[in-house]
Write an enzyme that holds these catalytic residues in place. Structure first.
Site, short mmCIF file in Angstrom:
data_model
loop_
_atom_site.label_atom_id
_atom_site.label_comp_id
_atom_site.label_asym_id
_atom_site.label_seq_id
_atom_site.Cartn_x
_atom_site.Cartn_y
_atom_site.Cartn_z
N ASP A 120 -27.84 19.51 62.66
CA ASP A 120 -27.88 20.73 63.48
C ASP A 120 -29.20 21.47 63.31
O ASP A 120 -29.83 21.41 62.27
CB ASP A 120 -26.69 21.63 63.09
CG ASP A 120 -26.40 22.67 64.15
OD1 ASP A 120 -26.88 22.51 65.29
OD2 ASP A 120 -25.69 23.65 63.85
N ASN A 173 -31.77 21.52 65.91
CA ASN A 173 -32.89 20.99 66.70
C ASN A 173 -33.46 22.03 67.65
O ASN A 173 -34.68 22.15 67.81
CB ASN A 173 -32.45 19.79 67.54
CG ASN A 173 -32.05 18.61 66.69
OD1 ASN A 173 -32.22 18.64 65.47
ND2 ASN A 173 -31.51 17.57 67.31
N TRP A 231 -35.36 24.73 65.82
CA TRP A 231 -36.62 24.17 65.31
C TRP A 231 -37.67 24.15 66.43
O TRP A 231 -38.82 24.55 66.23
CB TRP A 231 -36.37 22.75 64.79
CG TRP A 231 -37.55 22.10 64.15
CD1 TRP A 231 -37.88 22.17 62.83
CD2 TRP A 231 -38.55 21.29 64.79
NE1 TRP A 231 -39.03 21.45 62.60
CE2 TRP A 231 -39.47 20.90 63.78
CE3 TRP A 231 -38.76 20.86 66.10
CZ2 TRP A 231 -40.58 20.09 64.05
CZ3 TRP A 231 -39.87 20.07 66.36
CH2 TRP A 231 -40.75 19.69 65.34
N SER A 284 -21.13 15.90 70.45
CA SER A 284 -19.70 16.22 70.39
C SER A 284 -19.12 16.29 71.79
O SER A 284 -19.86 16.43 72.77
CB SER A 284 -19.50 17.56 69.68
OG SER A 284 -19.88 18.63 70.53
N ASN A 322 -20.38 19.21 73.53
CA ASN A 322 -21.79 19.29 73.93
C ASN A 322 -22.02 19.03 75.43
O ASN A 322 -23.10 19.35 75.95
CB ASN A 322 -22.66 18.35 73.09
CG ASN A 322 -22.86 18.79 71.66
OD1 ASN A 322 -22.95 17.99 70.74
ND2 ASN A 322 -22.93 20.10 71.43
N ARG A 350 -19.87 25.65 59.37
CA ARG A 350 -18.62 25.26 60.03
C ARG A 350 -18.63 23.76 60.26
O ARG A 350 -19.66 23.09 60.14
CB ARG A 350 -18.41 26.03 61.33
CG ARG A 350 -19.54 25.90 62.32
CD ARG A 350 -19.24 26.62 63.64
NE ARG A 350 -20.45 26.67 64.46
CZ ARG A 350 -21.32 27.68 64.45
NH1 ARG A 350 -21.12 28.74 63.70
NH2 ARG A 350 -22.41 27.63 65.20
N GLU A 408 -16.63 16.83 49.82
CA GLU A 408 -17.41 17.94 49.30
C GLU A 408 -18.33 18.39 50.43
O GLU A 408 -18.98 17.55 51.08
CB GLU A 408 -18.25 17.50 48.09
CG GLU A 408 -17.43 17.07 46.90
CD GLU A 408 -16.59 18.20 46.32
OE1 GLU A 408 -17.02 19.36 46.41
OE2 GLU A 408 -15.50 17.91 45.80
#
Ligand code: IPE
Ligand code: IPE
Ligand code: MG
Length: 250
Positions: free
Chosen positions: A22, A24, A27, A67, A70, A196, A209
């Site tokens: 996540d 992009n 950035w 996703s 998306n 999330r 984890e």
């Protein structure tokens, strides 16, 4: 130069690492460029984590590439992402072959543009006998979609009488998911500072984890990846038990 890689215990690696790539768009914005520029540069990070995983001996690396939600992005961005996927998959097959990496995908491939789907299926087929590592692309994927699909398939089996409703348990249910042949991820990484899961591997990550970093995906490098693994190796994974019941490995 000092690298966290030297501190990683090679006998305590996660078998499966899942990443939510996540940041992009943000950035690109910091570079004064359109969002698509961020996606293009994200490919470099994909190469980095794939290479680092194979070098370390990680068996499965799953990347959230697109996703089901998306599709709601501007059409221009969706098209650019689909084109980038075709180009990347095509250009990376050689490297995958050279490094003995098998490509897999999870998600609703039926809804992808034909070109994207065909490039992906071809690459999956070409790499199917590679054994060093599996690189899994979550493409048009979402956990709720996947779980509902599993429920539909199980219902049909129950209706047909091939499964008795009383037989349904967590291990049987897992065999109806897209990840049926893939072990659950022990470590889930999300970049860009968001904390999330965004509909990713909800069932499979029950005991994963979670590792969150503020690094934006196109800046994510091997060293960032090693830091996540190092952090994982210092967690106490209790699986519902108490600390004293666990055999300490460090
Ligand atoms: C992740 O970066 C890539 C995809 C979801 C395809 P984003 O495009 O979500 O970037 P941000 O979160 O808007 O910065
Ligand atoms: C999650 O990122 C999906 C992928 C990385 C492909 P998003 O940027 O779409 O997630 P949200 O919308 O911030 O939750
Ligand atoms: Mg995002």
């Amino acid at each position: 130069m000092f690298s966290t890689r030297d501190k990683i215990e090679l006998n305590n690696l996660p078998k499966h690492i899942a990443i939510i790539m996540d940041g992009n768009g943000r950035w690109a914005k910091t570079h004064g460029k359109p969002r698509v520029f961020g996606h293009k540069n994200g490919v470099v990070s994909v190469r980095e984590v794939t290479e680092a995983s194979a070098e370390l001996g990680i068996e499965y690396l799953t990347l959230y590439a697109f996703s089901t939600e998306n599709w709601a992005r501007p059409q221009f961005e969706v098209n650019a992402l689909m084109t980038l996927l075709v180009e990347t998959v095509k250009s990376e097959v050689k490297t995958l072959m050279k490094n003995n990496i098998r490509l897999l995908s999870i998600g609703d491939l039926g809804k992808l543009p034909e070109k994207t789907r065909n490039a992906l299926l071809r690459a999956i087929d070409e790499t199917k006998n590679n054994t060093r590592m599996s690189l899994v692309l979550a493409l048009n994927y979402s956990s709720r979609w996947e779980i509902v699909e599993a429920v539909k398939k199980i219902s049909q089996e129950v209706k047909a009488g091939t499964i008795d409703a009383d037989q349904i348990d967590t291990s049987l249910f897992s065999t109806f998911l897209t990840t049926r042949d893939i072990p659950d991820p022990e470590l889930m990484i999300r970049t860009s500072g968001e904390r999330r899961i965004s509909n990713y591997l909800l069932w499979q990550a029950a005991y994963a984890e979670l590792y969150f970093t503020d690094v934006l995906w196109p800046d994510f490098r091997k060293e960032d990846f090693y830091q996540a693994i190092f952090d994982y190796q210092h967690r106490e994974r209790r699986f519902g038990m108490v600390s004293e019941q666990l055999e300490k490995s460090f």
